[in-house]
Design a protein around this motif. Structure first.
Motif, PDB file in Angstrom:
ATOM      1  N   ASP A  60      45.252  43.874  49.371  1.00 26.56           N
ATOM      2  CA  ASP A  60      45.525  43.155  48.061  1.00 26.56           C
ATOM      3  C   ASP A  60      44.209  43.000  47.099  1.00 26.56           C
ATOM      4  OD1 ASP A  60      46.242  41.528  45.762  1.00 26.56           O
ATOM      5  OD2 ASP A  60      47.459  40.201  47.035  1.00 26.56           O
ATOM      6  N   ALA A  61      43.228  42.751  47.763  1.00 24.83           N
ATOM      7  CA  ALA A  61      41.940  42.443  46.773  1.00 24.83           C
ATOM      8  C   ALA A  61      41.432  43.718  46.501  1.00 24.83           C
ATOM      9  CB  ALA A  61      40.764  41.825  47.872  1.00 24.83           C
ATOM     10  N   TRP A  62      41.479  44.673  47.468  1.00 24.41           N
ATOM     11  CA  TRP A  62      41.140  45.975  46.938  1.00 24.41           C
ATOM     12  C   TRP A  62      41.889  46.724  45.876  1.00 24.41           C
ATOM     13  CZ3 TRP A  62      42.390  51.341  49.331  1.00 24.41           C
ATOM     14  CH2 TRP A  62      41.828  52.465  48.604  1.00 24.41           C
ATOM     15  N   PHE A  63      43.062  46.645  45.827  1.00 22.30           N
ATOM     16  CA  PHE A  63      43.855  47.018  44.700  1.00 22.30           C
ATOM     17  C   PHE A  63      43.832  46.384  43.392  1.00 22.30           C
ATOM     18  CE2 PHE A  63      47.891  48.612  47.759  1.00 22.30           C
ATOM     19  CZ  PHE A  63      47.092  49.506  48.091  1.00 22.30           C
ATOM     20  N   ALA A  64      43.154  45.106  43.541  1.00 23.78           N
ATOM     21  CA  ALA A  64      42.815  44.189  42.428  1.00 23.78           C
ATOM     22  C   ALA A  64      41.759  44.871  42.004  1.00 23.78           C
ATOM     23  CB  ALA A  64      42.636  42.735  42.807  1.00 23.78           C
ATOM     24  N   HIS A  65      40.702  45.290  42.793  1.00 21.58           N
ATOM     25  CA  HIS A  65      39.576  45.940  42.480  1.00 21.58           C
ATOM     26  C   HIS A  65      39.906  47.215  41.581  1.00 21.58           C
ATOM     27  CE1 HIS A  65      35.731  47.911  42.418  1.00 21.58           C
ATOM     28  NE2 HIS A  65      36.325  48.937  43.193  1.00 21.58           N
ATOM     29  N   ILE A  66      40.935  47.936  42.110  1.00 25.14           N
ATOM     30  CA  ILE A  66      41.179  49.124  41.568  1.00 25.14           C
ATOM     31  C   ILE A  66      41.670  48.922  39.816  1.00 25.14           C
ATOM     32  CG2 ILE A  66      42.799  51.372  41.622  1.00 25.14           C
ATOM     33  CD1 ILE A  66      42.502  51.245  44.527  1.00 25.14           C
ATOM     34  N   TRP A 127      54.648  46.596  42.416  1.00 26.13           N
ATOM     35  CA  TRP A 127      55.291  46.088  41.312  1.00 26.13           C
ATOM     36  C   TRP A 127      53.720  45.710  40.246  1.00 26.13           C
ATOM     37  CZ3 TRP A 127      59.908  46.271  38.667  1.00 26.13           C
ATOM     38  CH2 TRP A 127      59.990  45.467  37.570  1.00 26.13           C
ATOM     39  N   ARG A 128      53.025  45.096  40.826  1.00 29.26           N
ATOM     40  CA  ARG A 128      51.741  44.802  39.896  1.00 29.26           C
ATOM     41  C   ARG A 128      51.091  46.159  39.760  1.00 29.26           C
ATOM     42  NH1 ARG A 128      47.217  41.501  43.117  1.00 29.26           N
ATOM     43  NH2 ARG A 128      46.697  43.604  43.968  1.00 29.26           N
ATOM     44  N   SER A 129      50.920  47.058  40.383  1.00 27.70           N
ATOM     45  CA  SER A 129      50.217  48.265  39.964  1.00 27.70           C
ATOM     46  C   SER A 129      50.932  48.891  38.764  1.00 27.70           C
ATOM     47  CB  SER A 129      50.142  49.232  41.180  1.00 27.70           C
ATOM     48  OG  SER A 129      49.320  48.675  42.082  1.00 27.70           O
ATOM     49  N   ALA A 130      52.229  48.903  38.921  1.00 33.88           N
ATOM     50  CA  ALA A 130      53.007  49.532  37.714  1.00 33.88           C
ATOM     51  C   ALA A 130      52.911  48.825  36.563  1.00 33.88           C
ATOM     52  CB  ALA A 130      54.501  49.702  38.187  1.00 33.88           C
ATOM     53  N   ASP A 131      52.976  47.262  36.702  1.00 33.04           N
ATOM     54  CA  ASP A 131      52.916  46.539  35.485  1.00 33.04           C
ATOM     55  C   ASP A 131      51.623  46.700  35.015  1.00 33.04           C
ATOM     56  OD1 ASP A 131      54.056  44.476  33.806  1.00 33.04           O
ATOM     57  OD2 ASP A 131      52.550  43.065  34.793  1.00 33.04           O
ATOM     58  N   VAL A 132      50.430  46.654  35.588  1.00 36.84           N
ATOM     59  CA  VAL A 132      49.136  46.777  35.191  1.00 36.84           C
ATOM     60  C   VAL A 132      49.084  48.038  34.151  1.00 36.84           C
ATOM     61  CG1 VAL A 132      46.640  47.266  35.708  1.00 36.84           C
ATOM     62  CG2 VAL A 132      48.085  45.415  36.702  1.00 36.84           C
ATOM     63  N   MET A 133      49.723  49.132  34.593  1.00 33.33           N
ATOM     64  CA  MET A 133      49.518  50.337  34.175  1.00 33.33           C
ATOM     65  C   MET A 133      50.193  50.311  32.793  1.00 33.33           C
ATOM     66  SD  MET A 133      49.402  53.361  36.958  1.00 33.33           S
ATOM     67  CE  MET A 133      50.289  52.755  38.265  1.00 33.33           C
TER      68      MET A 133
END
Length: 218
Positions: A60-66, A127-133
């Motif tokens: 989770d933390a790594w994805f947030a870093h991305i 979902w978070r990744s898609a929402d961020v984009m």
């Protein structure tokens, strides 16, 4: 940077990319955290406290870093100069470029997220990744489009990652071509949706028609 007075959130953010770099060899576990802590001069016991949920918290933390790195590389002014198709394509490609040095860590991360006990967390992260984009691309939809756009992009992103993990072509050309085709599919769906909404707005309202019959305008 000294981490003596850093919060756990700050320590987690600092450790995330280092943990990912070590996860390719050690797996997503405390060995990777200890190695990352050693590299940054952080007490190992404190570092472990930053990931109370274990491997999934590390991922989770790594994805947030991305997410954060993607925003840093693609500020709003840069994206504003692009058309929507190019924005989404560039955002996905940039995420993959950030993850590329740790592709094996990503493979291991997805294997962990695929476990039944992690299904809900995996769905939330996707979902978070898609929402961020979409938000970075300037999307402000709040109706059902908000959900359909993210669901479609989430599916495209997941499928593109699957291609990316095994792509040995130069500069991931095969992945880029696959992504371009999938983005084209999204754009076609959006055009169809726009056409349907436009047609619906032009369809006479039956209730208004009946109302006029009962209460004719004077």
């Amino acid at each position: 940077m000294a981490y003596e007075d850093a919060t756990l959130d700050e320590i987690r953010s600092a450790l995330a990319p280092e943990v990912a770099a070590n996860a390719a060899f050690d797996g997503w576990n405390t060995r990777a955290v200890d190695a990352a802590a050693g590299a940054l001069g952080i007490d190992a016991d404190v570092a472990r406290l930053a990931f109370p949920g274990g491997p999934v918290d590390m991922i989770d933390a790594w994805f947030a870093h991305i997410d954060a790195e993607m925003h840093a590389r693609l500020p709003a002014a840069t994206l504003a100069a692009m058309k929507i198709r190019q924005r989404i394509t560039t955002l996905v490609e940039t995420r993959l470029e950030i993850a590329a040095p740790n592709r094996e860590a990503l493979r291991r991360a997805l294997a962990i997220l695929a476990l039944p006990q992690n299904a809900l967390r995996a769905a939330k992260l996707g979902w978070r990744s898609a929402d961020v984009m979409w938000r970075a691309a300037g999307d402000t939809a709040t109706d059902y489009n908000h959900y359909t756009k993210r669901a479609m992009l989430g599916a495209v992103y997941a499928a593109t990652i699957a291609v990316f993990l095994d792509d040995e072509s130069e500069e991931f050309a095969d992945t880029r071509a696959f992504l371009a085709r999938r983005i084209e599919n999204i754009m076609q769906v959006e055009k169809v949706k726009a056409g349907m909404l436009g047609n619906r707005e032009r369809v006479p309202s039956l209730s208004r028609f009946i109302g006029r019959l009962r209460y004719p305008a004077v």
